[in-house]
Design an enzyme around this catalytic site. Structure first.
Site, PDB file in Angstrom:
ATOM      1  N   ASP A  92      25.241  21.228  45.908  1.00 13.19           N
ATOM      2  CA  ASP A  92      26.222  22.174  45.357  1.00 13.19           C
ATOM      3  C   ASP A  92      26.661  23.158  46.443  1.00 13.19           C
ATOM      4  OD1 ASP A  92      27.911  23.291  43.509  1.00 13.19           O
ATOM      5  OD2 ASP A  92      26.376  24.589  42.626  1.00 13.19           O
ATOM      6  N   LYS A 132      16.647  36.573  39.673  1.00 13.91           N
ATOM      7  CA  LYS A 132      17.363  35.672  38.775  1.00 13.91           C
ATOM      8  C   LYS A 132      16.506  35.485  37.526  1.00 13.91           C
ATOM      9  CE  LYS A 132      19.362  32.028  40.454  1.00 13.91           C
ATOM     10  NZ  LYS A 132      19.579  30.657  40.994  1.00 13.91           N
ATOM     11  N   THR A 149      26.386  36.976  36.256  1.00 10.26           N
ATOM     12  CA  THR A 149      26.032  36.500  34.921  1.00 10.26           C
ATOM     13  C   THR A 149      26.446  35.047  34.788  1.00 10.26           C
ATOM     14  OG1 THR A 149      28.141  37.301  34.028  1.00 10.26           O
ATOM     15  CG2 THR A 149      26.232  38.780  33.858  1.00 10.26           C
ATOM     16  N   GLY A 150      25.871  34.371  33.835  1.00  7.62           N
ATOM     17  CA  GLY A 150      26.197  32.982  33.572  1.00  7.62           C
ATOM     18  C   GLY A 150      25.486  32.499  32.333  1.00  7.62           C
ATOM     19  N   GLU A 151      25.616  31.221  32.075  1.00 11.50           N
ATOM     20  CA  GLU A 151      24.965  30.644  30.908  1.00 11.50           C
ATOM     21  C   GLU A 151      23.448  30.680  31.034  1.00 11.50           C
ATOM     22  OE1 GLU A 151      25.114  26.496  28.316  1.00 11.50           O
ATOM     23  OE2 GLU A 151      25.821  26.577  30.376  1.00 11.50           O
ATOM     24  N   PHE A 152      22.957  30.616  32.243  1.00 20.75           N
ATOM     25  CA  PHE A 152      21.510  30.591  32.452  1.00 20.75           C
ATOM     26  C   PHE A 152      20.887  31.951  32.212  1.00 20.75           C
ATOM     27  CE2 PHE A 152      23.463  31.942  36.320  1.00 20.75           C
ATOM     28  CZ  PHE A 152      22.637  32.936  36.802  1.00 20.75           C
ATOM     29  N   GLY A 153      21.598  33.025  32.439  1.00 23.27           N
ATOM     30  CA  GLY A 153      21.024  34.362  32.331  1.00 23.27           C
ATOM     31  C   GLY A 153      21.775  35.327  33.219  1.00 23.27           C
ATOM     32  N   LYS A 154      21.020  36.165  33.931  1.00 24.26           N
ATOM     33  CA  LYS A 154      21.618  37.197  34.758  1.00 24.26           C
ATOM     34  C   LYS A 154      20.913  37.252  36.106  1.00 24.26           C
ATOM     35  CE  LYS A 154      23.059  40.235  30.978  1.00 24.26           C
ATOM     36  NZ  LYS A 154      22.976  41.599  30.399  1.00 24.26           N
TER      37      LYS A 154
END
Length: 1023
Positions: free
Chosen positions: A623, A529, A500-505
């Protein structure tokens, strides 16, 4: 004729004569043998069933003589009957509600002495059995004394098995006498006989307990061996859950020595010893499965027989769900499950009139001997009753169901209820989101939901639902089918969330079968994603750019994650990638603390090969870190997460935003994780950096972490977690690289060339692949990184400006982007390169809104690090050197630290937190640090807290230190008085290490400083 259930409401034991006189004549039925005891309510729950006795195979011109007017047979009719008549045909089908088994056997007329066949429907025995199941007689009537001397005939419940002869002159089974003929019989003829203790040389009886045969006739003389021609008949009395072996009075037996675990007693005629028969069902080849209370079903057992002298076809009916297998042998029948809900029984014999031999030892079915499905012979089928329709069969392809066997003692209604899953339990088993291929094909190809049933009692291929459960099953089916809509995303099935993250799942997924997709999938599982598409923000732009880059790279390199598909729904975008099930490289190192040199070299070669392939395609990752490096099943590197990736050089077609520089891979976005990012991302004066060189720096940090188990530049005492990004990069640029002792020379050499702060002096990718450290992996570079093979390909960014219609999958109505990408506005290079947030929830660099605060001499907190909300909770501090193996690093290229004179810059860096302007004469007090350890060569420093504070404040004297280390006092005092800007450090060598900024409060004791455990201890500063 409808059967009326027998009820016993009196507390006293009624006489058997009243029971017989008030009972009806009922057809006898043979039912299955089950290990589970049925409750008392089972005697009257099945209201209508059809039973049929088939004609006995006769010889000569003997014909059956059925009685159409009366269902009763008189004694004269019995005397004149020489054949086995059919009791009723298909038109006249009386039903009987019971689970007993009858004893149809050959008998003889007592008066004439000629053989005859039983042909009446006699329910007196059944009434007595029902009576005896509710009333236990603990004393023997006086009439039984001539037959047996036993004091009690209460025996364990067991099937009744008798062997009789066809040529006997008297009746070999109990028959009912009419009231008009009762006066003609003598007293001895009316004496009831307990078959449990009937002993003869030729008669072997296995009987049921609690059975009284009052007013029944038995033969006056027992036939001899020559007159006997044995035949087997099986009787199963009703077994209730109330009866168990613990309630049996075993002391009342005079001739019983053993009682089997299943309660079956075999009485031998030659001796008074009673031997247990523990495998009675197996001796007859019967294997039955237990039923459950929730399966209101009706199974039908049909029997078909070949022409066999003296055997009766059996037809069984019960409300239980049966799974019967009869062993296929010479003298035994064979029953197997067919494709429908009916069971077929086949009796095999060699010749038509061959006599049946005595039962042999029980045989057991092996795993290889599986009963074959046999066809049903015509004229031997019957329907289940009028109240019960045809049981419905639902086939489960490739769905294995384990079958549980129960013993006779432990089987009860309570145990049955505990093993029956509820509707909620079935839904919790995640049948809709299967983890294997077989369940997946069942759920999504057959489009059927699992019904509410006990699968343990069903067969491997079928289970049955009665009409009473149709409504419940249909409701559950509709509910489960409705819930499946939430588990699909395009033409994929969604599984659990793995990130999970700020972008979605990020979710696991499985492709739906029969999906029209030409993409080759190496594994049945995929990773999806998912990002919200409600707003056209930077996240959507980054996702589209990632799709374009992955699609342009193709799936030609084994160490780069494979792109499969792109899905667009009403509210979401999704990238479908290949599933890599080995986990992150971070967890792999953390579990092993550090990797061996050979393993780290192999993984580093794979990483360099993948990154070089990206650079040859004009892609910069930007990254690279341990969390974005995955491992497959074979522990090979797979580069993932291209959220920060971008293109450069001739692959970039956005000419209006191109940079007029000689180096085409220059960028200005400060992205990535600070501990892995190159220092030029922050310290570069021109604001531009080379993306390829930044990836090379990150690869060097990853190699150092694999070999050492911790990161190379995360041990700044004043910035432990790298929260202050400018200070972190200043520390990287000004601190020499130190290696642990176990690093090999080749690994040190390649790291010295990679981890160089100046990108102009940093080694190139081609030099890394030709280094001696990676010489054993040259074949990998030749296969995937040949310059001639990396020909120019169409730009991945060019795909962003192409618009085409999306292909619609036939399985789902949601648009699936399988071969093309549809984007709305054209994305410029500025938007691709200047956005700060990352899709994967990495660290986001933001300018602080607080005022600039000086932290130390020459260092100001103008930029701070703020983690994004809901970002991955993982700190770099987890990768640390083991505390119990802390050793001082060796200083290379220096024979003796005391001989080399460090410069003024090194001295100022070591004591930057203590430096004050020379114009200020105020004494120095340590308010920002706490000294952990001070070490001098070959000396041990022991001092009190007041001496240390006096030393730092400049109010010290030689008396505080004695004669141990006078040079330390002199040098520090001359520094404080500002005698000269530089002083002689010829005789001083100090290694200072600090833990964290902390306000100095209270009395500082040096023994406490020695006792503290150091969080990290890597860097050594010499002055």
């Amino acid at each position: 004729m409808n059967a009326q259930p027998f009820h016993n409401n009196t507390s006293d034991v009624q006489s058997f004569q009243d029971i017989i006189s008030n009972s009806y004549q009922k057809p006898l039925s043979l039912v299955d043998s089950t290990d589970r005891a049925l409750p008392d309510s089972s005697l009257s729950s099945l209201s209508r069933s059809t039973f049929q006795f088939h004609k006995h195979h006769l010889s000569g011109n003997e014909n059956p003589q059925p009685s159409s007017e009366s269902p009763y047979f008189t004694n004269n009719e019995r005397l004149n009957s020489s054949s086995f008549p059919q009791i009723h045909d298909n038109q006249l089908s009386p039903s009987f509600n019971t689970s007993y088994q009858a004893i149809p056997s050959s008998s003889s007329n007592r008066s004439r002495g000629g053989p005859y066949t039983p042909s009446i429907r006699d329910d007196s025995l059944l009434a007595l059995l029902s009576f005896s199941s509710n009333h236990r007689l603990h004393s023997m009537p006086s009439q039984l004394q001539p037959f047996n001397n036993a004091s009690s005939y209460t025996t364990p419940m067991a099937p009744f098995t008798a062997s009789f002869s066809n040529k006997v002159s008297h009746s070999a089974y109990p028959t009912r006498r009419l009231p008009s003929q009762a006066k003609k019989t003598s007293a001895i003829e009316r004496v009831p006989v307990n078959l449990n203790f009937l002993q003869s040389d030729n008669l072997v009886v296995q009987s049921s307990p609690q059975t009284n045969f009052e007013n029944f006739e038995f033969p006056k003389k027992i036939p001899s061996k020559e007159d006997l021609e044995t035949r087997e008949v099986l009787l199963l009395p009703p077994q209730t859950s109330k009866l168990s072996n613990k309630n049996l009075d075993t002391k009342s037996f005079t001739d019983v020595n053993k009682i089997s675990q299943q309660g079956f007693v075999e009485i031998s005629s030659n001796s008074s010893k009673v031997t247990p028969n523990t495998s009675l069902h197996q001796s007859f080849g019967i294997a039955s499965s237990s039923s459950n209370n929730y399966m209101q079903t009706s199974s039908e057992l049909t029997s078909s027989t070949e022409k066999m002298n003296g055997s009766h076809p059996l037809q069984l009916s019960n409300k239980s769900l049966l799974s019967i297998h009869l062993m296929q042998s010479k003298n035994q029948g064979h029953v197997s499950m067919t494709g429908s809900d009916k069971l077929s029984s086949h009796v095999q014999s060699e010749t038509e009139n061959a006599p049946v031999s005595k039962p042999s030892k029980p045989n057991t079915l092996t795993e290889d001997e599986k009963p074959l499905q046999s066809t049903k012979l015509p004229g031997n089928s019957l329907t289940v009753g009028e109240l019960y329709q045809e049981p419905k069969s639902i086939q489960l392809p490739e769905l294995s169901v384990s079958r549980t066997t129960y013993s006779a003692q432990s089987s009860s209604v309570k145990n049955c209820n505990e093993r029956i899953p509820s509707a909620k339990a079935l839904k919790k088993q995640k049948h809709l989101v299967p983890e294997n291929k077989s369940k997946l094909q069942y759920v999504w190809q057959k489009k059927e939901s699992l019904p509410y049933a006990n699968l343990t009692s069903a067969s491997n291929t079928h289970f049955f639902l009665s009409e009473n459960q149709n409504d419940t099953s249909e409701r559950l089916t509709r509910t489960l089918r409705k819930s499946t809509k939430n588990y699909t995303f395009g033409s994929y099935i969604l599984g659990r969330t793995i990130g999970t993250g700020e972008f979605g799942k990020v979710k696991l997924g499985w492709p739906l079968p029969k999906a029209n997709s030409t993409i080759h999938r190496s594994t049945p599982q995929v990773v999806i994603k998912i990002v919200l598409s409600t707003k056209q923000n930077c996240q959507t732009s980054r996702l589209m750019r990632e799709v374009a880059i992955l699609k342009g790279l193709g799936n030609n390199h084994p160490h780069i994650v494979k792109y499969l598909d792109f899905v667009k729904t009403k509210h979401h975008f999704g990238i479908v990638l290949d599933y890599v099930n080995g986990g992150e490289l971070f967890d792999y190192i953390l579990a092993r603390r550090r990797l061996e040199d050979s393993v780290a070299c192999r993984l580093f070669a794979q990483l360099i090969s993948g990154v070089a392939y990206l650079h040859s395609r004009g892609v910069v990752h930007r990254d690279l870190k341990l969390e974005n490096i995955l491992l497959d099943t074979n522990r090979n590197i797979v580069i993932a997460d291209f959220g920060f990736a971008t293109t450069f050089g001739h692959f970039n077609t956005l000419s209006e935003h191109s940079l007029p520089t000689e180096k085409p891979d220059l960028f200005s976005t400060s992205c990535g994780s600070p501990c892995y990012a190159a220092p030029e991302l922050v310290n570069c004066k021109s604001g531009m950096y080379a993306g390829t060189q930044a990836d090379i720096w990150s690869c060097g940090v990853i190699l150092y972490a694999m070999l050492a188990g911790y990161l190379p530049f995360d041990d700044d005492p004043h910035n432990p977690n790298g929260e202050n990004v400018p200070r972190l990069y200043r520390y990287i640029c000004s601190t020499p690289l130190i290696f642990p002792e176990f690093f090999k020379s080749k690994a040190r050499d390649i790291l010295k060339k990679i981890l160089v702060p100046d990108p102009a002096k940093r080694v190139r990718m081609s030099a890394i692949m030709n280094h001696a450290y990676l010489r054993s992996h040259v074949s990998l570079f030749e296969t995937y990184n040949d310059d001639e093979a990396t020909s120019l390909r169409p730009s991945p960014i060019r795909l962003l400006s192409q618009k085409s219609l999306a292909s619609v999958s036939s399985v789902s109505s949601i648009s699936t982007y399988s071969s093309s990408i549809e984007l709305t506005p054209q994305i410029t290079k500025t938007s691709l390169n200047r956005e700060k947030p990352a899709l994967h929830g990495s660290i986001n660099l933001k300018h602080s809104t607080r005022p600039v605060v000086p932290i130390a001499d020459g260092i100001y907190a103008s930029t701070t690090l703020h983690p994004i909300d809901n970002a991955k909770n993982r700190l770099v501090s987890l990768l640390r050197r083991p505390k119990h193996k802390v050793k001082h690093a060796k200083v290379e290229t220096r024979e003796s630290p005391m001989k080399n004179k460090p410069t003024k810059k090194q001295h100022k860096r070591a004591f930057s937190m203590f430096e004050r302007p020379t114009s200020q004469k105020a004494p120095l007090s340590p308010v920002e640090s706490k000294i952990n350890l001070m070490v001098a060569p070959k000396r041990v420093l022991n001092c009190a807290s007041d001496s240390l504070r006096a030393l730092l404040a400049g109010k010290t004297d030689k008396s505080f230190w004695g004669s141990r280390i006078p040079f330390l006092f002199n040098k520090l005092k001359s520094k404080q008085k500002a005698v000269s800007s530089s002083f002689n450090t010829e005789n001083s060598f100090l290694i200072l290490q600090a833990v964290s900024p902390l306000t100095f409060g209270g009395c500082f004791k040096e023994e406490n400083a020695y006792g503290q455990k150091k969080q990290h201890m890597r860097h050594a500063t010499v002055f």
